[in-house]
Design an enzyme around this catalytic site. Sequence first.
Site, mmCIF file in Angstrom:
data_model
loop_
_atom_site.group_PDB
_atom_site.id
_atom_site.type_symbol
_atom_site.label_atom_id
_atom_site.label_comp_id
_atom_site.label_asym_id
_atom_site.label_seq_id
_atom_site.Cartn_x
_atom_site.Cartn_y
_atom_site.Cartn_z
ATOM 1 N N ASP A 299 60.182 61.059 14.407
ATOM 2 C CA ASP A 299 60.142 59.392 14.764
ATOM 3 C C ASP A 299 59.887 58.628 13.464
ATOM 4 O OD1 ASP A 299 61.304 59.860 17.466
ATOM 5 O OD2 ASP A 299 59.284 59.045 18.292
ATOM 6 N N ARG B 174 63.829 48.596 22.149
ATOM 7 C CA ARG B 174 63.179 49.786 23.208
ATOM 8 C C ARG B 174 61.877 50.195 22.648
ATOM 9 N NH1 ARG B 174 65.875 54.409 22.792
ATOM 10 N NH2 ARG B 174 64.505 55.044 24.616
ATOM 11 N N CYS C 288 68.169 57.232 23.159
ATOM 12 C CA CYS C 288 68.921 57.057 21.966
ATOM 13 C C CYS C 288 69.527 58.579 21.847
ATOM 14 C CB CYS C 288 68.072 57.074 20.784
ATOM 15 S SG CYS C 288 67.072 55.467 20.697
ATOM 16 N N LYS D 196 54.039 53.603 23.049
ATOM 17 C CA LYS D 196 55.210 53.627 23.956
ATOM 18 C C LYS D 196 55.203 55.093 24.718
ATOM 19 C CE LYS D 196 60.254 54.335 23.774
ATOM 20 N NZ LYS D 196 60.460 55.564 23.279
ATOM 21 N N ASN D 197 55.241 55.981 23.869
ATOM 22 C CA ASN D 197 55.508 57.395 24.499
ATOM 23 C C ASN D 197 54.111 57.850 25.439
ATOM 24 O OD1 ASN D 197 57.855 57.947 23.252
ATOM 25 N ND2 ASN D 197 56.830 58.644 21.408
ATOM 26 N N ARG E 191 68.805 67.086 23.856
ATOM 27 C CA ARG E 191 67.533 67.073 24.079
ATOM 28 C C ARG E 191 67.310 67.819 25.542
ATOM 29 N NH1 ARG E 191 64.875 61.484 22.757
ATOM 30 N NH2 ARG E 191 66.993 60.580 23.422
#
Length: 432
Positions: free
Chosen positions: A305, A397, A117, A22-23, A122
């Site tokens: 994560d 997500r 999220c 995903k990232n 951040r």
Amino acid sequence: MEQYIIKGGKALQGEVSIGGAKNAALGILAAAIMTDETVTIENLPDIRDIHVLLEAIEEIGAAVERVDKHTVKINGKNIKSINIDYEFIRKIRASYYLLGALLGKYNRAQVALPGGCNIGSRPIDQHIKGFEALGASVKIEHGMIQAEAKELKGSHIYLDVASVGATINIMLAACRANGQTIIENAAKEPHIVDVANFLNSMGANIKGAGTDVIRIKGVSKLSGSEYNIIPDQIEAGTFMLAAAATKGNVLIKNVIPKHLEAITAKLVEIGVTVEEFDDAVRVIATEKLGHTHIKTLPYPGFPTDMQPQITAVLAASEGTSIVTETIYENRFKYVDELSRMGANIKVEGNTAIIVGVESITGAIVSAPDLRAGAALVIAGLVAEGFTIVEQVEYIERGYEDFERKMQGLGASMAKIDIEDEKAVQKFKLRVS
């Protein structure tokens, strides 16, 4: 609205295949609009964040063709707007990658401040610092980040923290700047290497990705490319921990074992057997799991994560474990939900003290964010009785076909409409 219902107590068995990262995919999709030629991206995860970013890219005029659920063709030739205030883009953190991509291509960009999220602050100060070092003026007005430069020029940039997002964003802009850019204290995560490799496949000149010093020589244009995204280390790690927690035996395919070393090391430490192959790992757990101490760190350390998922595993293990979170300050919000299931966890500042209990029990819990949601599913797979996990939109997500993959491993788990009481009863009757 949908929710997961889970009947715990079954050991996971079989094989599961991991999707694209995903990232990495989010950074690569943003980079794809930087050329006027067609780019083909394969092994794309079929998840909500990807869909939102593709819609935003299409909204500004890029051509987006979904070849299949895991392959997309993108052509950024006819982009008509550098102003991205798309309705949903503020819901995903990676929206800021479009800032670096558009700034690199057009020397100006305006993008809505990102969401994502709620796991803590951040800030984007390192992104802004990098853009300004390249010669852009940056300001934030009316919920938008605006960046503009007469010309982007290579620069020497030292990041105060090894930020993944800032490293990728600066790479995107710098690959089209005049001259050489050096990023020091760069983040080293595998998805940074993947984004750099993708840019290089388009004609960029980036060296050192995966180390703390990245050197970029700007090029005048980028070309089309075909590229296959790396496997998702967090999805893989989540299934590794689910297999361990349920005392299962699972072969996890389409992975890069080196990316999983920090997770593997902790599993072995608590008594799990992990067998590594070229592109797969097998996780086998037969005994009661033990305790360990974990501190989240930038890659190659233990990933933030994966922190909620391993906390869920340790909650039902023997002994006292300590998990220290060094990346995000609000990442223990899920602990109250685990406590509803009988977990014995005390949070002090950025540290969770976990006293393993003999068993946890099913309850109605709510996912506060993406990875915490996955942790609650793991807890549900272990718990006695039935668990309902609400707000599964967070989980979706970042995980493709999560409940189907779990079902494929034998989990008693289903996704049902939150208002469909009959579906709950049908599930309970079927699994009982």
